[in-house]
Design an enzyme around this catalytic site. Structure first.
Site, PDB file in Angstrom:
ATOM      1  N   ASN A  57      -8.174   4.090   8.355  1.00 28.07           N
ATOM      2  CA  ASN A  57      -7.623   2.923   9.046  1.00 28.07           C
ATOM      3  C   ASN A  57      -7.838   2.969  10.562  1.00 28.07           C
ATOM      4  O   ASN A  57      -7.867   1.929  11.202  1.00 28.07           O
ATOM      5  CB  ASN A  57      -6.131   2.802   8.735  1.00 28.07           C
ATOM      6  CG  ASN A  57      -5.387   4.103   8.915  1.00 28.07           C
ATOM      7  OD1 ASN A  57      -5.822   5.157   8.444  1.00 28.07           O
ATOM      8  ND2 ASN A  57      -4.276   4.052   9.604  1.00 28.07           N
ATOM      9  N   THR A  92      11.840  -8.000 -10.958  1.00 28.06           N
ATOM     10  CA  THR A  92      11.235  -9.319 -11.094  1.00 28.06           C
ATOM     11  C   THR A  92      10.043  -9.432 -10.148  1.00 28.06           C
ATOM     12  O   THR A  92      10.143  -9.101  -8.976  1.00 28.06           O
ATOM     13  CB  THR A  92      12.283 -10.413 -10.797  1.00 28.06           C
ATOM     14  OG1 THR A  92      13.341 -10.258 -11.739  1.00 28.06           O
ATOM     15  CG2 THR A  92      11.684 -11.805 -10.913  1.00 28.06           C
ATOM     16  N   GLY A 113       0.812  -1.218   0.000  1.00 22.87           N
ATOM     17  CA  GLY A 113       0.000   0.000   0.000  1.00 22.87           C
ATOM     18  C   GLY A 113       0.844   1.266   0.000  1.00 22.87           C
ATOM     19  O   GLY A 113       0.546   2.225  -0.727  1.00 22.87           O
ATOM     20  N   SER A 163      -3.531  -3.097  -0.755  1.00 21.46           N
ATOM     21  CA  SER A 163      -2.470  -3.864  -0.119  1.00 21.46           C
ATOM     22  C   SER A 163      -2.932  -5.289   0.153  1.00 21.46           C
ATOM     23  O   SER A 163      -4.093  -5.514   0.503  1.00 21.46           O
ATOM     24  CB  SER A 163      -2.116  -3.168   1.207  1.00 21.46           C
ATOM     25  OG  SER A 163      -1.294  -4.008   1.983  1.00 21.46           O
ATOM     26  N   GLY A 164      -2.037  -6.248   0.010  1.00 27.47           N
ATOM     27  CA  GLY A 164      -2.417  -7.648   0.192  1.00 27.47           C
ATOM     28  C   GLY A 164      -2.682  -8.047   1.630  1.00 27.47           C
ATOM     29  O   GLY A 164      -3.684  -8.711   1.928  1.00 27.47           O
ATOM     30  N   HIS A 165      -1.810  -7.615   2.538  1.00 28.53           N
ATOM     31  CA  HIS A 165      -1.881  -8.156   3.901  1.00 28.53           C
ATOM     32  C   HIS A 165      -3.038  -7.611   4.734  1.00 28.53           C
ATOM     33  O   HIS A 165      -3.238  -8.023   5.861  1.00 28.53           O
ATOM     34  CB  HIS A 165      -0.541  -7.969   4.629  1.00 28.53           C
ATOM     35  CG  HIS A 165      -0.278  -6.572   5.097  1.00 28.53           C
ATOM     36  ND1 HIS A 165      -0.296  -6.235   6.424  1.00 28.53           N
ATOM     37  CD2 HIS A 165      -0.005  -5.450   4.422  1.00 28.53           C
ATOM     38  CE1 HIS A 165      -0.020  -4.950   6.530  1.00 28.53           C
ATOM     39  NE2 HIS A 165       0.158  -4.455   5.337  1.00 28.53           N
ATOM     40  N   GLN A 218      -7.680  -0.038   3.249  1.00 31.20           N
ATOM     41  CA  GLN A 218      -8.576  -0.634   4.251  1.00 31.20           C
ATOM     42  C   GLN A 218      -9.912  -1.070   3.647  1.00 31.20           C
ATOM     43  O   GLN A 218     -10.629  -1.857   4.253  1.00 31.20           O
ATOM     44  CB  GLN A 218      -8.855   0.367   5.392  1.00 31.20           C
ATOM     45  CG  GLN A 218      -7.629   0.736   6.200  1.00 31.20           C
ATOM     46  CD  GLN A 218      -7.135  -0.390   7.092  1.00 31.20           C
ATOM     47  OE1 GLN A 218      -7.883  -1.323   7.423  1.00 31.20           O
ATOM     48  NE2 GLN A 218      -5.882  -0.330   7.482  1.00 31.20           N
ATOM     49  N   CYS A 266       1.865   7.028  23.282  1.00 28.42           N
ATOM     50  CA  CYS A 266       2.784   5.960  23.658  1.00 28.42           C
ATOM     51  C   CYS A 266       2.810   4.832  22.642  1.00 28.42           C
ATOM     52  O   CYS A 266       3.735   4.042  22.618  1.00 28.42           O
ATOM     53  CB  CYS A 266       2.406   5.396  25.016  1.00 28.42           C
ATOM     54  SG  CYS A 266       2.960   6.467  26.329  1.00 28.42           S
TER      55      CYS A 266
END
Lengths: 143, 393
Positions: free
Chosen positions: B152, B238, B72, B200-202, B180, B326
């Site tokens: 997101n 590649t 992404g 994005s794939g993940h 998302q 944090c």
């Protein structure tokens, strides 16, 4: 997420000295809600010895763990001994903190000093080597 | 007993079994370089083009409009830098929003340093841009509008179709970061007038390190990686065949199951949100109540801080995330929560839980049981809560 030592996790999961002390000899509040940390430390002083210490903290895991450790370290100490407790002492006792969390130990040191300052003010005494704490708590009441 | 509940699917997702099985032969069996001519290379080439079809179909695009990338962030960089560079003779003004992912915001900062002007549209309390603001921001020299499909952190879905109409009418390219949204919301690039789209794939149960960008035919854009002739010379290197095969399979499955998954996720999400709001006082939903990602729950709890909540949840085997300073690696809490008008202290106390199709109602029930105890443990330690209770009296 942060990589904390077992000691830090122990003091975060089961913090010592959580609470308030009614008619405390001194109360110190430092930090502000804007940056995400507030520590309030209560102490009872008898015959120059810190008999009891308690805290309330708004903040991350490290902030809670350092409050717990700092109040543990100060109990039973004379005022002069208590002044020698620095952020490094607290950090070492916790087996270290991640670099971005070092400020939490500084806050703990400041909170102890602020409580001692308050005690000195209430009793009209001068504690050698103790400076007036920074007043930075305006956000405490704005939440 | 320690449970194991993964409610951080907006951060990343596990690879689906079907996807994993589909990928495996491409490591040791069909390892050929898709640019070569012999038999095993032809298998790679075939797999590559099949995946391109699968991605295209899910977006109602043509296969030749899909280019594979490493994810992404790369797709976002490609879209913004590629269009900016190719179009700078026409103008140097780009419009985006204050709540974009850092892959957009930091790319915009980079372009600003190189002489581009960026307008960051504000959002309302639910995280939506106002179309009026967009119309007003458009100038003669505006070359690109980039608005994320769905956020997101807070899950808010933007009026993409209307934005696309405005952009088309003014002859300005429209890019959307749909990382998302893809696989979770039905997307039709033609109907929505989208010129460029990042995915994005993940985030949809494919592996990490693979993504894609849709570039509509005719869009003027500079190549992103120079080198060989892969991806029509726009993105050399590649191809990550195994990853691409995974992305193709995952997007095909997600698209096929989108209706039933949405139904299930909306049910679980709303049960989670309502269960929290009803049982934990001084909590507030962040983001739009209806126009939000089916699996997104983001709630702020007064008087406590996010990281402490995450650690306690983790000790119960529950994985979630927060917008507190944090956890952001800086002193400021999430820019998205600040943009919807949350004061710093409430932003520090935010908790994001993001669900996927494999999560269960039982998991939601467990979280609903554990969370009130965690919040109350931290409130009992909080000087802000103490002050609040005293002032209430």
């Amino acid at each position: 997420m942060m990589e904390y030592s077992d000691k830090v996790m122990e003091h975060f999961m089961n913090p010592k000295n959580v609470g308030e002390i009614e008619n405390a000899s001194g109360i110190g509040t430092v930090g502000n809600a804007k940056c995400g940390d507030i520590m309030k430390v209560y102490i009872t002083v008898e015959n120059g010895i810190i008999k009891d210490a308690k805290f309330k903290t708004f903040g991350c895991g490290a902030a809670i763990a350092t409050s717990s450790m700092a109040t543990e370290l100060i109990k039973g100490k004379t005022i002069q001994q208590a002044l020698e407790i620095t952020n490094k002492t607290v950090m070492e006792a916790l087996d270290g903190l991640p670099p971005v969390k070092v400020h939490c130990s500084c806050l703990a040191e400041e909170a102890l000093h602020a409580a001692l300052w308050d005690y000195a003010q209430k009793n009209n005494i001068v504690i050698e080597g103790l400076k007036k704490p920074v007043d930075d708590i305006e956000h405490l009441h704005n939440v | 007993m320690k449970t194991n509940i993964y409610f951080d699917n907006a951060a990343t997702t596990p690879v689906r079994k079907e996807v994993y099985n589909e990928i495996l032969p491409y490591f040791m069996q069909y390892y050929g370089n898709a640019s070569s001519v012999y038999n095993i290379a032809r298998e790679s080439k075939k797999a590559l083009e099949k995946a391109r079809q699968q991605v295209a179909k899910a977006l109602n695009a043509d296969a030749e409009e899909i280019y594979f990338t490493a994810g992404g962030s790369e797709s976002d960089n490609f879209a913004l830098k590629g269009v900016a560079e190719a179009m700078q003779k026409k103008g140097k003004h780009i419009i985006t929003t204050q709540i974009e992912h850092h892959a957009i915001l930091h790319t915009c900062e980079y372009l600003q340093q190189r002489g581009f002007e960026i307008t960051y549209l504000p959002v309302d309390e639910y995280g939506k841009i106002r179309l009026e603001d967009l119309k007003k921001a458009i100038r003669e020299d505006t070359i690109l509008i980039s608005v994320m499909f769905a956020n997101n952190e807070i899950g808010t879905i933007q009026p993409i179709k209307q934005i696309g109409e405005i952009a088309k009418e003014k002859g300005i390219y429209f890019h959307t970061d749909a990382v998302q949204a893809v696989g979770h919301i039905k997307i039709d690039v033609k109907e929505m007038n989208i010129d460029l789209l990042s995915l994005s794939g993940h985030k949809l149960c494919a592996p990490k390190g693979v993504g894609a960008i849709y570039i509509k035919k005719g869009v003027t854009i500079q190549p992103f990686v120079h080198g060989g002739a892969q991806e029509k010379k726009r993105r050399a290197g590649t191809e990550n065949i195994a990853g691409i095969v995974g992305l193709g399979k995952a997007i095909e499955l997600a698209d096929k199951e989108i209706e039933e998954n949405t139904k299930k996720l909306v049910y679980l999400r709303d049960k989670l949100i309502n269960g929290i709001l009803e049982n934990i006082p001084y909590s507030k939903l962040n983001g739009h109540p209806i126009d939000r990602l089916p699996g997104n729950c983001n709630i702020s709890f007064d008087f406590i801080e996010g990281e402490a909540m995450l650690l306690l949840l983790d000790s119960k085997g529950i994985a979630a995330s927060s917008g507190s300073a944090c956890t952001s690696g800086s002193l400021d809490p999430s820019h998205v929560l600040l943009a919807i008008g949350l004061p710093h202290e409430k932003a520090h106390g935010s908790l994001r839980m993001t669900l996927e199709h494999y999560n269960t109602e039982q998991e939601v029930d467990t979280v609903l049981k554990e969370l009130p105890m965690i919040v109350s443990k931290l409130r009992d330690m909080s000087p802000l809560y103490e002050t609040f209770l005293k002032e209430k009296k």
